[in-house]
Design a protein around this motif. Structure first.
Motif, PDB file in Angstrom:
ATOM      1  N   GLU A  20     -26.218 -46.289 -31.605  1.00  0.00           N
ATOM      2  CA  GLU A  20     -24.719 -47.027 -31.574  1.00  0.00           C
ATOM      3  C   GLU A  20     -24.683 -47.764 -32.870  1.00  0.00           C
ATOM      4  O   GLU A  20     -24.074 -46.988 -33.805  1.00  0.00           O
ATOM      5  CB  GLU A  20     -24.530 -47.383 -30.324  1.00  0.00           C
ATOM      6  N   SER A  21     -25.352 -48.583 -32.979  1.00  0.00           N
ATOM      7  CA  SER A  21     -25.433 -49.629 -33.916  1.00  0.00           C
ATOM      8  C   SER A  21     -25.643 -49.011 -35.107  1.00  0.00           C
ATOM      9  O   SER A  21     -24.841 -49.235 -36.088  1.00  0.00           O
ATOM     10  CB  SER A  21     -25.963 -50.646 -33.701  1.00  0.00           C
ATOM     11  N   ASN A  22     -26.624 -48.230 -35.651  1.00  0.00           N
ATOM     12  CA  ASN A  22     -26.201 -47.066 -36.423  1.00  0.00           C
ATOM     13  C   ASN A  22     -25.321 -46.167 -36.990  1.00  0.00           C
ATOM     14  O   ASN A  22     -24.543 -46.515 -37.960  1.00  0.00           O
ATOM     15  CB  ASN A  22     -27.179 -46.050 -36.477  1.00  0.00           C
ATOM     16  N   GLU A  23     -24.991 -45.985 -36.138  1.00  0.00           N
ATOM     17  CA  GLU A  23     -23.590 -45.171 -36.511  1.00  0.00           C
ATOM     18  C   GLU A  23     -22.260 -45.825 -36.969  1.00  0.00           C
ATOM     19  O   GLU A  23     -21.062 -45.498 -37.646  1.00  0.00           O
ATOM     20  CB  GLU A  23     -22.932 -44.124 -34.917  1.00  0.00           C
ATOM     21  N   LYS A  24     -22.010 -46.851 -35.609  1.00  0.00           N
ATOM     22  CA  LYS A  24     -21.478 -47.816 -36.467  1.00  0.00           C
ATOM     23  C   LYS A  24     -21.650 -48.468 -37.958  1.00  0.00           C
ATOM     24  O   LYS A  24     -20.542 -48.672 -38.769  1.00  0.00           O
ATOM     25  CB  LYS A  24     -21.221 -49.346 -34.771  1.00  0.00           C
ATOM     26  N   ALA A  25     -22.546 -48.856 -38.175  1.00  0.00           N
ATOM     27  CA  ALA A  25     -22.739 -49.306 -39.662  1.00  0.00           C
ATOM     28  C   ALA A  25     -22.502 -48.464 -40.599  1.00  0.00           C
ATOM     29  O   ALA A  25     -22.045 -48.492 -41.979  1.00  0.00           O
ATOM     30  CB  ALA A  25     -24.348 -49.787 -39.495  1.00  0.00           C
ATOM     31  N   MET A  26     -22.341 -46.766 -40.206  1.00  0.00           N
ATOM     32  CA  MET A  26     -22.019 -46.349 -41.490  1.00  0.00           C
ATOM     33  C   MET A  26     -20.451 -46.170 -41.283  1.00  0.00           C
ATOM     34  O   MET A  26     -19.988 -46.102 -42.406  1.00  0.00           O
ATOM     35  CB  MET A  26     -23.012 -44.845 -40.633  1.00  0.00           C
ATOM     36  N   GLU A  27     -19.756 -46.299 -39.948  1.00  0.00           N
ATOM     37  CA  GLU A  27     -18.687 -46.470 -40.149  1.00  0.00           C
ATOM     38  C   GLU A  27     -18.072 -47.854 -41.643  1.00  0.00           C
ATOM     39  O   GLU A  27     -17.133 -47.703 -41.895  1.00  0.00           O
ATOM     40  CB  GLU A  27     -17.990 -46.705 -38.942  1.00  0.00           C
ATOM     41  N   MET A  28     -18.655 -48.531 -41.084  1.00  0.00           N
ATOM     42  CA  MET A  28     -18.390 -49.690 -41.821  1.00  0.00           C
ATOM     43  C   MET A  28     -18.748 -50.272 -43.419  1.00  0.00           C
ATOM     44  O   MET A  28     -17.732 -50.554 -44.203  1.00  0.00           O
ATOM     45  CB  MET A  28     -19.376 -50.698 -41.544  1.00  0.00           C
ATOM     46  N   TRP A  29     -20.136 -48.739 -43.344  1.00  0.00           N
ATOM     47  CA  TRP A  29     -20.645 -49.249 -45.005  1.00  0.00           C
ATOM     48  C   TRP A  29     -18.986 -48.198 -45.749  1.00  0.00           C
ATOM     49  O   TRP A  29     -18.798 -47.671 -47.030  1.00  0.00           O
ATOM     50  CB  TRP A  29     -21.522 -48.191 -44.832  1.00  0.00           C
ATOM     51  N   GLU A  30     -18.296 -46.852 -45.086  1.00  0.00           N
ATOM     52  CA  GLU A  30     -17.427 -46.333 -45.934  1.00  0.00           C
ATOM     53  C   GLU A  30     -16.077 -47.360 -45.916  1.00  0.00           C
ATOM     54  O   GLU A  30     -15.275 -47.194 -46.665  1.00  0.00           O
ATOM     55  CB  GLU A  30     -17.010 -45.442 -44.725  1.00  0.00           C
ATOM     56  N   ASP A  31     -15.871 -47.871 -45.769  1.00  0.00           N
ATOM     57  CA  ASP A  31     -14.625 -49.287 -45.422  1.00  0.00           C
ATOM     58  C   ASP A  31     -15.004 -50.136 -47.059  1.00  0.00           C
ATOM     59  O   ASP A  31     -14.578 -51.146 -47.607  1.00  0.00           O
ATOM     60  CB  ASP A  31     -14.131 -49.790 -44.108  1.00  0.00           C
ATOM     61  N   VAL A  32     -16.456 -50.393 -46.943  1.00  0.00           N
ATOM     62  CA  VAL A  32     -16.764 -51.929 -47.538  1.00  0.00           C
ATOM     63  C   VAL A  32     -17.600 -51.116 -49.027  1.00  0.00           C
ATOM     64  O   VAL A  32     -17.061 -51.979 -50.317  1.00  0.00           O
ATOM     65  CB  VAL A  32     -18.302 -52.471 -46.840  1.00  0.00           C
ATOM     66  N   LEU A  33     -17.768 -50.547 -49.581  1.00  0.00           N
ATOM     67  CA  LEU A  33     -18.843 -49.939 -49.964  1.00  0.00           C
ATOM     68  C   LEU A  33     -17.814 -49.102 -51.757  1.00  0.00           C
ATOM     69  O   LEU A  33     -16.518 -48.672 -51.106  1.00  0.00           O
ATOM     70  CB  LEU A  33     -19.673 -48.782 -50.274  1.00  0.00           C
ATOM     71  N   GLU A  34     -17.992 -49.935 -52.810  1.00  0.00           N
ATOM     72  CA  GLU A  34     -16.951 -49.656 -53.750  1.00  0.00           C
ATOM     73  C   GLU A  34     -17.720 -48.793 -54.404  1.00  0.00           C
ATOM     74  O   GLU A  34     -18.724 -47.891 -54.056  1.00  0.00           O
ATOM     75  CB  GLU A  34     -16.668 -50.750 -54.461  1.00  0.00           C
ATOM     76  N   GLU A  35     -16.486 -48.039 -55.490  1.00  0.00           N
ATOM     77  CA  GLU A  35     -16.875 -46.628 -56.204  1.00  0.00           C
ATOM     78  C   GLU A  35     -18.868 -47.225 -56.469  1.00  0.00           C
ATOM     79  O   GLU A  35     -18.889 -48.533 -57.428  1.00  0.00           O
ATOM     80  CB  GLU A  35     -16.010 -46.359 -57.456  1.00  0.00           C
ATOM     81  N   ASP A  36     -19.243 -46.137 -56.707  1.00  0.00           N
ATOM     82  CA  ASP A  36     -21.407 -46.376 -57.177  1.00  0.00           C
ATOM     83  C   ASP A  36     -21.776 -47.433 -56.557  1.00  0.00           C
ATOM     84  O   ASP A  36     -22.809 -47.462 -57.419  1.00  0.00           O
ATOM     85  CB  ASP A  36     -20.671 -46.893 -59.082  1.00  0.00           C
ATOM     86  N   GLU A  37     -21.215 -47.392 -55.849  1.00  0.00           N
ATOM     87  CA  GLU A  37     -22.351 -48.966 -54.911  1.00  0.00           C
ATOM     88  C   GLU A  37     -23.083 -47.774 -53.691  1.00  0.00           C
ATOM     89  O   GLU A  37     -22.772 -46.932 -53.114  1.00  0.00           O
ATOM     90  CB  GLU A  37     -21.540 -49.642 -54.177  1.00  0.00           C
ATOM     91  N   ALA A  38     -23.989 -47.931 -52.928  1.00  0.00           N
ATOM     92  CA  ALA A  38     -25.414 -47.966 -52.198  1.00  0.00           C
ATOM     93  C   ALA A  38     -25.703 -48.938 -51.660  1.00  0.00           C
ATOM     94  O   ALA A  38     -25.226 -50.320 -51.861  1.00  0.00           O
ATOM     95  CB  ALA A  38     -25.993 -46.880 -53.442  1.00  0.00           C
ATOM     96  N   ALA A  39     -25.570 -48.519 -50.732  1.00  0.00           N
ATOM     97  CA  ALA A  39     -26.444 -49.922 -49.668  1.00  0.00           C
ATOM     98  C   ALA A  39     -27.728 -49.134 -49.554  1.00  0.00           C
ATOM     99  O   ALA A  39     -28.193 -48.248 -48.570  1.00  0.00           O
ATOM    100  CB  ALA A  39     -25.620 -50.203 -48.696  1.00  0.00           C
ATOM    101  N   MET A  40     -28.787 -50.237 -48.903  1.00  0.00           N
ATOM    102  CA  MET A  40     -30.279 -50.177 -49.168  1.00  0.00           C
ATOM    103  C   MET A  40     -30.855 -51.362 -47.725  1.00  0.00           C
ATOM    104  O   MET A  40     -30.467 -52.295 -48.015  1.00  0.00           O
ATOM    105  CB  MET A  40     -31.660 -49.710 -50.251  1.00  0.00           C
ATOM    106  N   LEU A  41     -31.426 -50.457 -46.356  1.00  0.00           N
ATOM    107  CA  LEU A  41     -32.050 -51.120 -45.725  1.00  0.00           C
ATOM    108  C   LEU A  41     -33.449 -51.235 -45.647  1.00  0.00           C
ATOM    109  O   LEU A  41     -34.055 -50.579 -45.828  1.00  0.00           O
ATOM    110  CB  LEU A  41     -31.191 -51.474 -44.050  1.00  0.00           C
ATOM    111  N   LEU A  42     -34.192 -52.079 -45.740  1.00  0.00           N
ATOM    112  CA  LEU A  42     -35.867 -52.680 -46.047  1.00  0.00           C
ATOM    113  C   LEU A  42     -36.210 -54.214 -44.618  1.00  0.00           C
ATOM    114  O   LEU A  42     -35.811 -54.536 -44.936  1.00  0.00           O
ATOM    115  CB  LEU A  42     -36.218 -53.072 -47.610  1.00  0.00           C
ATOM    116  N   ALA A  43     -36.714 -53.006 -43.849  1.00  0.00           N
ATOM    117  CA  ALA A  43     -36.550 -54.292 -42.513  1.00  0.00           C
ATOM    118  C   ALA A  43     -37.685 -53.720 -41.390  1.00  0.00           C
ATOM    119  O   ALA A  43     -38.122 -53.034 -41.394  1.00  0.00           O
ATOM    120  CB  ALA A  43     -35.054 -53.834 -41.282  1.00  0.00           C
ATOM    121  N   SER A  44     -38.369 -55.228 -41.144  1.00  0.00           N
ATOM    122  CA  SER A  44     -39.882 -54.474 -40.442  1.00  0.00           C
ATOM    123  C   SER A  44     -39.346 -54.971 -39.079  1.00  0.00           C
ATOM    124  O   SER A  44     -38.246 -55.719 -39.208  1.00  0.00           O
ATOM    125  CB  SER A  44     -40.674 -56.654 -40.694  1.00  0.00           C
ATOM    126  N   PRO A  45     -39.684 -54.339 -38.132  1.00  0.00           N
ATOM    127  CA  PRO A  45     -39.559 -54.090 -36.932  1.00  0.00           C
ATOM    128  C   PRO A  45     -40.036 -55.793 -36.032  1.00  0.00           C
ATOM    129  O   PRO A  45     -41.174 -56.054 -36.819  1.00  0.00           O
ATOM    130  CB  PRO A  45     -39.970 -52.819 -36.335  1.00  0.00           C
TER     131      PRO A  45
END
Length: 292
Positions: A20-45
């Motif tokens: 659920e939180s992953n789906e919410k993050a995707m929705e948020m990124w759609e509004d946050v990222l500008e043209e030609d920007e990507a987002a990446m997460l590198l996370a240790s559990p």
């Protein structure tokens, strides 16, 4: 599909199992990222990995992370990256190769430190044109840990202990110090000691090359930064925003409050993976420029 995960099976299936939180993050990124920007997460559990029936350890950066990052970045199409990172560190060469891959691939990089980017994670953070830290974010000393018979040992602590003991013995009369000096020599593995010295030099040289990408950091400033990040009491020492802002250039280090939308999106993303049971870091890319 515009999301790539570090599970080859999920990528091939074309339907990653979103939390659920992953789906919410995707929705948020759609509004946050500008043209030609990507987002990446590198996370240790958060959950430690089991390395024996009696021992657990936090997941650290290694070969699997190199492969995951390389595979995901080869799929990216954007030229600018927002990188969220949470890691206790890992192998010196892995941290450098990930950093080099990021620098070669993207024209601009913003780094968001979730909770920690320690040791090798700190050197990866140095790729950021901007580094954003919250009240719970921490960087750490850029000095390696080296495996010994007693477990992982801070190379800098090992070196300092030897140098301090040697200095103390130098003030003692040779007759009185001979027994103590022999005891010190008996404890010292000269091959291991040399390996530790070389590991320190290699990690500092990696940091020097990464810092060299910034126009605001000349050679002298790079040496100051490396000295400050290396000269800390312990390997676990936390470098919070206030201390980091004293070391790094003003234009490079920022409070996360300056980018609340981005930090919130990364926090949502991080929540999707921080509690997951996994033997490796989670590497996820959201690039709206990828074909759906």
């Amino acid at each position: 599909m515009n999301l790539q995960e570090d599970s080859a099976e999920d990528i091939e299936a074309g339907a990653p199992p979103f939390l659920e939180s992953n789906e919410k993050a995707m929705e948020m990124w759609e509004d946050v990222l500008e043209e030609d920007e990507a987002a990446m997460l590198l996370a240790s559990p958060d959950n430690p990995a089991s390395i024996s029936p009696a021992r657990n350890a936090r997941v650290s950066l290694g070969k699997s992370e190199e492969r995951n990052v390389d595979r995901i970045l080869r799929a990216a199409e954007s030229d600018k990256l927002k990188l969220g990172i949470n890691t206790p560190g890992g192998q010196v060469n892995t941290a450098y190769k990930i950093s080099k891959n990021l620098m070669d691939r993207f024209d601009e990089i913003d780094v968001y430190v979730m909770e920690e980017a320690k040791s090798g994670g700190t050197t990866i953070s140095f790729v950021g044109d901007n580094i954003y830290m919250g009240p719970m974010s921490e960087l750490g000393p850029i000095e390696p840990q080296v495996p010994t018979d007693e477990g992982m040992v801070s190379a800098t602590t090992y070196r300092n202990a030897f140098e301090n003991t040697k200095e103390e013995l130098s003030g003692i009369h040779p007759v009185d110090s001979s027994v103590a000096s022999q005891a010190l020599a008996d404890q010292l593995d000269i091959v291991q000691y040399q390996n530790m010295l070389e590991s320190i030099e290699r990690m500092e040289d990696n940091a020097r090359q990464i810092l060299g990408r910034h126009e605001s950091i000349n050679d002298n400033k790079a040496e100051e930064i490396i000295d400050d990040f290396s000269d800390q009491p312990t390997h676990q020492y936390e470098i919070l925003y206030d201390r980091a802002s004293e070391i790094l250039p003003d234009e490079m280090i920022h409070r996360s409050g300056e980018k609340p939308d981005e930090m919130s999106a990364f926090q949502r993303w991080f929540e999707a993976y921080s509690g997951a049971e996994s033997a490796s870091h989670h590497t996820v890319l959201y690039d709206p420029n990828l074909a759906d």
